[in-house]
Design an enzyme around this catalytic site. Structure first.
Site, PDB file in Angstrom:
ATOM      1  N   THR A  14       0.845  -1.204   0.000  1.00 10.64           N
ATOM      2  CA  THR A  14       0.000   0.000   0.000  1.00 10.64           C
ATOM      3  C   THR A  14       0.870   1.240   0.000  1.00 10.64           C
ATOM      4  O   THR A  14       1.999   1.208   0.487  1.00 10.64           O
ATOM      5  CB  THR A  14      -0.944   0.011   1.233  1.00 10.64           C
ATOM      6  OG1 THR A  14      -1.641   1.262   1.265  1.00 10.64           O
ATOM      7  CG2 THR A  14      -0.205  -0.167   2.544  1.00 10.64           C
ATOM      8  N   LYS A  17      -0.495   6.011   3.921  1.00 11.74           N
ATOM      9  CA  LYS A  17       0.228   6.049   5.203  1.00 11.74           C
ATOM     10  C   LYS A  17      -0.662   5.631   6.375  1.00 11.74           C
ATOM     11  O   LYS A  17      -0.193   5.027   7.341  1.00 11.74           O
ATOM     12  CB  LYS A  17       0.785   7.451   5.448  1.00 11.74           C
ATOM     13  CG  LYS A  17       1.893   7.806   4.473  1.00 11.74           C
ATOM     14  CD  LYS A  17       2.702   9.015   4.980  1.00 11.74           C
ATOM     15  CE  LYS A  17       3.901   9.294   4.106  1.00 11.74           C
ATOM     16  NZ  LYS A  17       3.632  10.150   2.955  1.00 11.74           N
ATOM     17  N   GLY A  18      -1.962   5.962   6.310  1.00 12.25           N
ATOM     18  CA  GLY A  18      -2.891   5.553   7.369  1.00 12.25           C
ATOM     19  C   GLY A  18      -2.986   4.036   7.454  1.00 12.25           C
ATOM     20  O   GLY A  18      -2.978   3.453   8.539  1.00 12.25           O
ATOM     21  N   ASP A  75      -7.489  -3.516   0.275  1.00 10.24           N
ATOM     22  CA  ASP A  75      -8.397  -2.678  -0.495  1.00 10.24           C
ATOM     23  C   ASP A  75      -9.628  -2.478   0.367  1.00 10.24           C
ATOM     24  O   ASP A  75     -10.210  -3.436   0.874  1.00 10.24           O
ATOM     25  CB  ASP A  75      -8.767  -3.295  -1.842  1.00 10.24           C
ATOM     26  CG  ASP A  75      -9.316  -2.218  -2.770  1.00 10.24           C
ATOM     27  OD1 ASP A  75      -8.537  -1.318  -3.159  1.00 10.24           O
ATOM     28  OD2 ASP A  75     -10.521  -2.233  -3.084  1.00 10.24           O
ATOM     29  N   PHE A 167      -7.904   8.446   9.678  1.00 15.37           N
ATOM     30  CA  PHE A 167      -7.577   8.929   8.340  1.00 15.37           C
ATOM     31  C   PHE A 167      -8.824   8.754   7.459  1.00 15.37           C
ATOM     32  O   PHE A 167      -9.838   8.200   7.905  1.00 15.37           O
ATOM     33  CB  PHE A 167      -6.362   8.199   7.750  1.00 15.37           C
ATOM     34  CG  PHE A 167      -6.583   6.737   7.443  1.00 15.37           C
ATOM     35  CD1 PHE A 167      -6.498   5.775   8.434  1.00 15.37           C
ATOM     36  CD2 PHE A 167      -6.889   6.319   6.153  1.00 15.37           C
ATOM     37  CE1 PHE A 167      -6.706   4.436   8.157  1.00 15.37           C
ATOM     38  CE2 PHE A 167      -7.091   4.977   5.853  1.00 15.37           C
ATOM     39  CZ  PHE A 167      -7.002   4.029   6.868  1.00 15.37           C
ATOM     40  N   GLY A 168      -8.734   9.226   6.237  1.00 17.64           N
ATOM     41  CA  GLY A 168      -9.817   9.035   5.275  1.00 17.64           C
ATOM     42  C   GLY A 168     -11.170   9.493   5.817  1.00 17.64           C
ATOM     43  O   GLY A 168     -11.327  10.618   6.288  1.00 17.64           O
ATOM     44  N   TYR A 169     -12.155   8.586   5.761  1.00 15.34           N
ATOM     45  CA  TYR A 169     -13.537   8.906   6.146  1.00 15.34           C
ATOM     46  C   TYR A 169     -13.815   8.715   7.637  1.00 15.34           C
ATOM     47  O   TYR A 169     -14.963   8.803   8.062  1.00 15.34           O
ATOM     48  CB  TYR A 169     -14.507   8.025   5.340  1.00 15.34           C
ATOM     49  CG  TYR A 169     -14.503   8.284   3.856  1.00 15.34           C
ATOM     50  CD1 TYR A 169     -15.404   9.175   3.281  1.00 15.34           C
ATOM     51  CD2 TYR A 169     -13.602   7.631   3.004  1.00 15.34           C
ATOM     52  CE1 TYR A 169     -15.417   9.416   1.908  1.00 15.34           C
ATOM     53  CE2 TYR A 169     -13.598   7.864   1.634  1.00 15.34           C
ATOM     54  CZ  TYR A 169     -14.499   8.748   1.096  1.00 15.34           C
ATOM     55  OH  TYR A 169     -14.502   8.989  -0.256  1.00 15.34           O
ATOM     56  N   ASP A 170     -12.803   8.451   8.439  1.00 13.14           N
ATOM     57  CA  ASP A 170     -13.021   8.180   9.870  1.00 13.14           C
ATOM     58  C   ASP A 170     -13.843   9.260  10.592  1.00 13.14           C
ATOM     59  O   ASP A 170     -14.657   8.923  11.453  1.00 13.14           O
ATOM     60  CB  ASP A 170     -11.685   7.996  10.598  1.00 13.14           C
ATOM     61  CG  ASP A 170     -11.121   6.603  10.407  1.00 13.14           C
ATOM     62  OD1 ASP A 170     -11.889   5.689  10.064  1.00 13.14           O
ATOM     63  OD2 ASP A 170      -9.905   6.427  10.611  1.00 13.14           O
TER      64      ASP A 170
HETATM   65  P1  ITT Z   1      -3.520   1.809  -1.583  1.00 13.84           P
HETATM   66  O1  ITT Z   1      -4.352   1.410  -2.788  1.00 13.84           O
HETATM   67  O2  ITT Z   1      -2.132   2.220  -1.921  1.00 13.84           O
HETATM   68  O3  ITT Z   1      -3.585   0.781  -0.503  1.00 13.84           O
HETATM   69  P2  ITT Z   1      -5.582   3.805  -1.296  1.00 13.84           P
HETATM   70  O4  ITT Z   1      -5.778   4.937  -0.340  1.00 13.84           O
HETATM   71  O5  ITT Z   1      -5.643   4.146  -2.766  1.00 13.84           O
HETATM   72  O6  ITT Z   1      -4.188   3.124  -0.926  1.00 13.84           O
HETATM   73  P3  ITT Z   1      -7.944   2.160  -1.557  1.00 13.84           P
HETATM   74  O7  ITT Z   1      -7.900   2.148  -3.034  1.00 13.84           O
HETATM   75  O8  ITT Z   1      -8.242   0.874  -0.849  1.00 13.84           O
HETATM   76  O9  ITT Z   1      -6.589   2.670  -0.929  1.00 13.84           O
HETATM   77  O10 ITT Z   1      -8.972   3.275  -1.108  1.00 13.84           O
HETATM   78  C1  ITT Z   1      -9.696   3.143   0.057  1.00 13.84           C
HETATM   79  C2  ITT Z   1     -10.047   4.482   0.631  1.00 13.84           C
HETATM   80  O11 ITT Z   1     -11.082   4.234   1.612  1.00 13.84           O
HETATM   81  C3  ITT Z   1      -8.869   5.054   1.385  1.00 13.84           C
HETATM   82  O12 ITT Z   1      -8.194   6.005   0.626  1.00 13.84           O
HETATM   83  C4  ITT Z   1      -9.517   5.669   2.624  1.00 13.84           C
HETATM   84  O13 ITT Z   1      -9.791   6.984   2.448  1.00 13.84           O
HETATM   85  C5  ITT Z   1     -10.822   4.925   2.773  1.00 13.84           C
HETATM   86  N1  ITT Z   1     -10.637   4.041   3.931  1.00 13.84           N
HETATM   87  C6  ITT Z   1     -10.244   2.754   3.961  1.00 13.84           C
HETATM   88  N2  ITT Z   1     -10.098   2.317   5.216  1.00 13.84           N
HETATM   89  C7  ITT Z   1     -10.396   3.356   6.005  1.00 13.84           C
HETATM   90  C8  ITT Z   1     -10.410   3.548   7.395  1.00 13.84           C
HETATM   91  O14 ITT Z   1     -10.043   2.592   8.234  1.00 13.84           O
HETATM   92  N3  ITT Z   1     -10.773   4.729   7.854  1.00 13.84           N
HETATM   93  C9  ITT Z   1     -11.128   5.728   7.022  1.00 13.84           C
HETATM   94  N4  ITT Z   1     -11.124   5.654   5.705  1.00 13.84           N
HETATM   95  C10 ITT Z   1     -10.758   4.470   5.190  1.00 13.84           C
END
Ligand code: ITT
Length: 210
Positions: A14, A17-18, A75, A167-170
């Site tokens: 991956t 970083k999260g 993923d 991170f992300g949608y947390d």
């Molecule tokens: P890699 O493909 O390099 O692993 P990515 O960020 O592109 O990184 P994904 O294609 O799996 O990964 O996208 C999933 C997105 O869903 C990710 O960017 C996060 O924003 C969100 N996501 C996944 N797990 C999460 C979590 O535990 N908490 C918050 N958001 C999450």
């Protein structure tokens, strides 16, 4: 009882970083050393599948073949019932900034924008806010063998976003029965219930007998 794994070094396939932080924390008790695909300078393969498992397999196989080592990918995404499961496998794409802005600022993704997009669509639909995070972990070997483990956590979308720990949608996701969002709880608490932890427990059982 934890068995000896079929590897002692693993590539975390991956560039997020999260995810690297969370998977490293989940791996810590196992005594397996890890290195991320980003640290190895491995390319990010196009995620061309429409399922979490399919995209996880693409990423793990690319890192395993690129490094010659076993690789574990993740993923994952947020599926909102009122949006027919969106953003789902496109969770990262909803945060992607236009190319011109990426080049100008050096910033690739904006999750404030993505979270707003989710809330905007959901509130317009007046549907229930139920949602789940989904995670597919894939362990792949350079010979092309792969195993996928899937996990989920049920919850709901809240607004406005709260917390800065995840991170992300947390900041807009609250697990069923919780008061705080995934960005407000401690990482150790998230690891006790998250979609990633659920998938990880299945990975551990299959690969380590734990
Ligand atoms: P890699 O493909 O390099 O692993 P990515 O960020 O592109 O990184 P994904 O294609 O799996 O990964 O996208 C999933 C997105 O869903 C990710 O960017 C996060 O924003 C969100 N996501 C996944 N797990 C999460 C979590 O535990 N908490 C918050 N958001 C999450």
């Amino acid at each position: 009882m934890i068995q000896k794994p079929p590897f002692d070094k693993l590539v975390l396939a991956t560039h997020n970083k999260g995810k690297v932080r969370e998977i490293s924390e989940l791996m810590a008790p196992l005594g397996v050393s890890t290195v991320s695909a980003g640290e190895l300078g491995l390319a990010e393969p196009p995620e061309t599948e429409t399922t979490f498992a399919g995209n996880a397999r693409i990423k793990a196989l690319a890192s395993a073949r690129g490094s010659g080592m076993p690789a574990l990918s993740d993923d994952s995404g947020l599926a909102v019932d009122g949006l027919d499961g969106a953003p789902g496998v496109y969770a990262a794409d909803w945060a992607e900034l236009p190319k011109s802005e990426r080049e100008r600022t050096g910033v690739r993704r904006d999750f404030d924008m993505a979270m707003w997009h989710v809330w905007d669509k959901l509130s317009a639909s007046s549907k229930a806010p139920t949602a789940r995070f989904i995670c597919a972990l894939c362990l792949a070997f350079p010979d092309g063998t792969s195993h996928v483990y899937e996990g989920t956590v049920e919850g709901e979308i809240v607004w406005p976003p709260r917390g800065d720990k995840g991170f992300g949608y947390d900041p807009i996701f609250r697990a069923l029965g919780d008061v705080q969002t995934f960005a407000e709880i401690e990482p150790s608490e998230k690891h006790a219930k998250s979609h990633r932890a659920d998938a990880f427990a299945k990975f551990l059982k299959a690969q380590f007998g734990a």
